[in-house]
Design an enzyme around this catalytic site. Structure first.
Site, PDB file in Angstrom:
ATOM      1  N   LYS A 168       0.880  -1.176   0.000  1.00  0.00           N
ATOM      2  CA  LYS A 168       0.000   0.000   0.000  1.00  0.00           C
ATOM      3  C   LYS A 168       0.917   1.225   0.000  1.00  0.00           C
ATOM      4  O   LYS A 168       0.848   2.087   0.883  1.00  0.00           O
ATOM      5  CB  LYS A 168      -0.933  -0.061   1.226  1.00  0.00           C
ATOM      6  CG  LYS A 168      -2.033   0.992   1.242  1.00  0.00           C
ATOM      7  CD  LYS A 168      -3.110   0.802   0.195  1.00  0.00           C
ATOM      8  CE  LYS A 168      -4.076   1.959   0.208  1.00  0.00           C
ATOM      9  NZ  LYS A 168      -5.047   1.915  -0.919  1.00  0.00           N
ATOM     10  N   ASP A 194      -6.970 -15.820   2.552  1.00  0.00           N
ATOM     11  CA  ASP A 194      -8.327 -16.313   2.827  1.00  0.00           C
ATOM     12  C   ASP A 194      -9.201 -16.082   1.600  1.00  0.00           C
ATOM     13  O   ASP A 194      -9.983 -16.939   1.199  1.00  0.00           O
ATOM     14  CB  ASP A 194      -8.960 -15.591   4.031  1.00  0.00           C
ATOM     15  CG  ASP A 194      -8.856 -16.412   5.313  1.00  0.00           C
ATOM     16  OD1 ASP A 194      -7.870 -17.157   5.460  1.00  0.00           O
ATOM     17  OD2 ASP A 194      -9.769 -16.305   6.159  1.00  0.00           O
TER      18      ASP A 194
HETATM   19 MG    MG Z   1      -5.606 -16.077   8.382  1.00  0.00          MG
END
Ligand code: MG
Ligand code: IPM
Length: 365
Positions: A191, A251
């Site tokens: 970022k 994830d």
């Molecule tokens: Mg995790």
């Protein structure tokens, strides 16, 4: 090959159910290939808090340091999720073992098995062929940065997002080395349009990239990366990123592989290796015998490859998983409406199917 000592840390929730299949696969590989694998167990997470009052006892850490590789199930307990103020938490065991063993590189391969293309919520034409290898930095960043504290009578809180040059360098080198054996592309995620630590990250990755002229480098911001990951997952080959961004992105990326129940991981440094499925403790299904053991079995594949240098054996494990999926066997998390009920398996039956498909010819060839 001399003895390989494997420390098994089942941890919490479905950890016990799935790690026993990782062990069974290792035993089978040991028999077929004539390797001397030995096993020991230790406590971590909630299981350890109950027994010792802390999430990682010294005994476990000592055993880990004496092992050739560690197989971890999962840590976590729902009672702690409800009360974030508790000072002793199961996750602390995981963070501590990563830090103490110097496991700075977390490899999370996202590979979609063709048979599972319909298990994902992403469209088939977007997904097919996706194959990404994440390198998530694992011992730095806001996870460990100091200070972390409350101020102003508890009404202000802060954590510190911090990276040192050497931390970025060593993970970047690992990512580039892996890219050299793949499609020769590294995407570095940061970022840098906002954060100083990300500006250093980008600077250092650019420097490291100079040593790998054959590899194409792309720098993108975390927000754009999150979007692109589901829009065009095939554009990624190797991804390297910091601890927090990597936690979130992997994830998300798990959905590319159809289910968290399929995703393996390896956490390595310069000395030790810890292998674990990324799905977590899943207390909602623990004890029911329905957990998917494939992520743990694939983690054992990574162990064979990375810690033991047994590439043919690692491939035999992946092929066995592939074979079982081709035969139509599914655990609940990867089943579809069209899955034949006779092929819907629990943890143990799925583990047995994989064992049956590990062949000595695959190992010796
Ligand atoms: Mg995790
Ligand atoms: C992971 C997990 C851990 C992390 C938790 C359990 C501390 O989410 O391994 O991705 O945030 O690193």
């Amino acid at each position: 090959m001399k003895e390989k000592k494997i420390l098994v840390l089942p941890g919490d929730g479905i950890g016990q159910e799935v790690t026993q299949w990782g062990v069974a696969v290792l035993k089978k590989i040991g028999q077929e290939g004539g390797y001397h694998f030995t096993f020991d167990e230790g406590l971590i997470g909630h299981a350890s808090i109950l027994a010792h009052g802390n999430a990682l006892p010294d005994e476990t850490l000592a055993k880990a340091k004496a092992s050739s590789a560690i197989l971890l199930g999962a840590v976590g307990h729902p009672s702690y999720d409800m009360d974030p103020s508790l000072a002793v938490r199961p996750e602390m065991g995981l963070l501590k073992i990563r830090k103490e063993l110097g496991l700075y590189a977390n490899l999370r391969p996202i590979k979609l098995f063709d048979e599972l293309v319909h298990a994902s919520s992403i469209k088939e034409e977007v997904l097919r062929g996706a194959d990404i290898l994440f390198f998530r930095e694992l011992t730095g960043d806001v996870y460990f940065g100091e200070p972390r504290e409350r101020r102003e009578n508890g009404t202000v809180a802060l954590d510190t997002m911090i990276y040192a040059k050497y931390e970025v360098e060593r993970i970047a080198h690992k990512a580039y080395q892996a890219a050299m054996n793949r499609r020769k592309k590294v995407t570095s995620v940061d970022k840098a349009n906002v954060l100083e630590s990300s500006r250093l990250w980008r600077e250092v990755v650019k420097e490291v990239a100079l040593s790998y002229p054959e590899v194409e480098t792309e720098h993108i911001f975390i927000d754009a990366a999150a979007m692109k990951l589901i829009k065009a997952p095939r554009d990624f080959d190797v991804v390297v990123t910091g601890n927090l961004f990597g936690d979130i992105l992997t994830d998300e990326a798990s959905q590319i592989a159809g289910s968290m129940g399929m995703l393996a991981s390896a956490s390595v440094g310069d000395k030790y290796g810890l292998y674990e499925p990324i799905h977590g403790a899943a207390h909602d299904i623990s004890g029911k015998g329905v957990a998917n053991p494939l992520a743990t079995i694939l983690s054992v594949g990574l162990m064979l490859d990375i810690s033991f240098g047994l590439q043919a054996e690692a491939q035999a494990v992946i092929s066995a998983v592939e074979q079982v999926l081709k035969q139509g066997y599914r655990t609940r998390d990867i089943a579809e409406s069209t899955t034949d009920p006779a092929h819907l398996l629990g943890t143990d039956a799925m583990g047995e199917q994989v064992l049956k498909n590990i062949h000595s010819y695959a190992i010796k060839s």
